[in-house]
Scaffold this motif. Structure first.
Motif, PDB file in Angstrom:
ATOM      1  N   MET A   1       0.874  -1.168   0.000  1.00 21.75           N
ATOM      2  CA  MET A   1       0.000   0.000   0.000  1.00 21.75           C
ATOM      3  C   MET A   1       0.913   1.219   0.000  1.00 21.75           C
ATOM      4  O   MET A   1       1.448   1.601   1.045  1.00 21.75           O
ATOM      5  N   GLY A   2       1.112   1.774  -1.189  1.00 22.49           N
ATOM      6  CA  GLY A   2       2.110   2.823  -1.316  1.00 22.49           C
ATOM      7  C   GLY A   2       3.480   2.252  -0.977  1.00 22.49           C
ATOM      8  O   GLY A   2       3.903   1.233  -1.520  1.00 22.49           O
ATOM      9  N   ARG A   3       4.162   2.883  -0.030  1.00 18.14           N
ATOM     10  CA  ARG A   3       5.505   2.440   0.364  1.00 18.14           C
ATOM     11  C   ARG A   3       5.469   1.512   1.573  1.00 18.14           C
ATOM     12  O   ARG A   3       6.523   1.107   2.060  1.00 18.14           O
ATOM     13  N   THR A   4       4.284   1.180   2.046  1.00 13.04           N
ATOM     14  CA  THR A   4       4.152   0.180   3.107  1.00 13.04           C
ATOM     15  C   THR A   4       4.050  -1.199   2.466  1.00 13.04           C
ATOM     16  O   THR A   4       3.223  -1.419   1.573  1.00 13.04           O
ATOM     17  N   GLU A   5       4.890  -2.115   2.920  1.00 14.99           N
ATOM     18  CA  GLU A   5       4.904  -3.476   2.386  1.00 14.99           C
ATOM     19  C   GLU A   5       4.907  -4.468   3.549  1.00 14.99           C
ATOM     20  O   GLU A   5       5.741  -4.369   4.454  1.00 14.99           O
ATOM     21  N   VAL A   6       3.970  -5.412   3.512  1.00 12.83           N
ATOM     22  CA  VAL A   6       3.843  -6.403   4.575  1.00 12.83           C
ATOM     23  C   VAL A   6       3.737  -7.783   3.955  1.00 12.83           C
ATOM     24  O   VAL A   6       2.906  -8.020   3.071  1.00 12.83           O
ATOM     25  N   LEU A   7       4.573  -8.697   4.423  1.00 11.73           N
ATOM     26  CA  LEU A   7       4.517 -10.087   3.982  1.00 11.73           C
ATOM     27  C   LEU A   7       3.672 -10.873   4.974  1.00 11.73           C
ATOM     28  O   LEU A   7       3.975 -10.910   6.171  1.00 11.73           O
ATOM     29  N   CYS A   8       2.604 -11.488   4.475  1.00 17.09           N
ATOM     30  CA  CYS A   8       1.685 -12.255   5.315  1.00 17.09           C
ATOM     31  C   CYS A   8       1.757 -13.721   4.910  1.00 17.09           C
ATOM     32  O   CYS A   8       1.562 -14.050   3.735  1.00 17.09           O
ATOM     33  N   THR A   9       2.047 -14.600   5.856  1.00 16.00           N
ATOM     34  CA  THR A   9       2.105 -16.031   5.577  1.00 16.00           C
ATOM     35  C   THR A   9       1.158 -16.774   6.505  1.00 16.00           C
ATOM     36  O   THR A   9       1.001 -16.414   7.677  1.00 16.00           O
ATOM     37  N   ALA A  10       0.527 -17.803   5.977  1.00 18.59           N
ATOM     38  CA  ALA A  10      -0.389 -18.639   6.744  1.00 18.59           C
ATOM     39  C   ALA A  10       0.231 -20.012   6.924  1.00 18.59           C
ATOM     40  O   ALA A  10       0.611 -20.659   5.941  1.00 18.59           O
ATOM     41  N   SER A  11       0.349 -20.462   8.175  1.00 19.52           N
ATOM     42  CA  SER A  11       0.899 -21.779   8.503  1.00 19.52           C
ATOM     43  C   SER A  11      -0.164 -22.592   9.226  1.00 19.52           C
ATOM     44  O   SER A  11      -0.898 -22.065  10.070  1.00 19.52           O
ATOM     45  N   VAL A  12      -0.247 -23.880   8.899  1.00 24.49           N
ATOM     46  CA  VAL A  12      -1.287 -24.754   9.435  1.00 24.49           C
ATOM     47  C   VAL A  12      -0.677 -25.804  10.345  1.00 24.49           C
ATOM     48  O   VAL A  12       0.340 -26.421  10.010  1.00 24.49           O
TER      49      VAL A  12
END
Length: 237
Positions: free
Chosen positions: A32-43
């Motif tokens: 989002m613009g210059r905000t970057e977030v890596l989201c991972t889902a682990s089970v």
């Protein structure tokens, strides 16, 4: 004029890239613009002790920022030996937001953990984390269904989040850091695609605001999340 030159009701440029993490059951890199977030889902094939035997699953989240996600290096919380109050508050918010759109009985006794790691921060990291984590979670559930671990998708709805605030006396959508750090008031809205409100965090930073201003912020948030819902659907195909 906003520092970014955007209109008062304009989101920053949004993109969601799926499959960024090669090993996670689901992953999404949201920008989002210059905000970057890596989201991972682990089970995991188990639930926390307090939920055993209830026939329900659990969705939880962890949140963190890389040391140079901001203008100056932040110390790793692992090096301090404890999480900050801010970190704990944000990851609980992410977990609550995702559980609001899940039928946990349909999951069975499994746990999905969403790890949200901020690569670059320019305001709105918790909101980006929620919007990106939703995509990662859906991808994980799709994999579980394909492997017959679950019989049906446990999704009850779609959730996304966006910040709004009052900057130089004007309600604006999707604050970046320059606006957030100088805002008269700021708020985070977590909303569902069906129009439901999951949570609202609103704070007067410099001066109080009235109900009319709050309603304008809510209207902007609904407009912004509508665009985020479209971006999520595009990313999920």
């Amino acid at each position: 004029m906003r520092p970014s030159g955007r209109e008062f009701n304009a989101l920053r440029q949004v993109s969601i890239e799926t499959g960024f993490s090669h090993h996670a059951e689901g992953s999404a890199l949201i920008r989002m613009g210059r905000t970057e977030v890596l989201c991972t889902a682990s089970v995991e094939g188990r639930v926390p002790p307090f939920m055993r035997g209830q026939g329900e699953g659990w969705v939880t989240a962890e949140y963190g920022m890389l040391p140079r996600a901001t203008h100056t290096r932040g110390e790793r919380e692992a090096a301090r030996g404890k999480q900050s109050g801010r970190t704990q508050e944000i990851q609980r918010l992410i977990g609550r937001s995702l559980r609001a759109v899940i039928d946990r009985k349909a999951m069975g006794e499994i746990t999905v953990t969403l790890d949200c790691d901020v690569l670059n921060a320019d305001g709105g990291t918790r909101c980006a984390a929620i919007s990106g984590a939703y995509v990662a979670m859906v991808l994980a559930f799709r994999q579980l269904k394909a492997k017959n671990v679950i019989k049906s998708m446990p999704m009850l709805g779609q959730v996304a989040a966006v910040s709004c605030g009052i900057y130089q006396g004007n309600p604006v959508l999707d604050l970046d850091y320059a606006e957030d750090s100088a805002a008269d008031a700021d708020a985070n809205f977590i909303l569902t695609a069906a129009g439901g409100i999951v949570e609202i965090q609103a704070t007067a930073e410099k001066s109080s605001f009235d109900e009319a201003a709050f309603n304008k912020l809510l209207g902007l948030a609904r407009q912004g999340t509508a665009e985020l819902f479209k971006a999520q659907k595009t990313a999920l195909g």
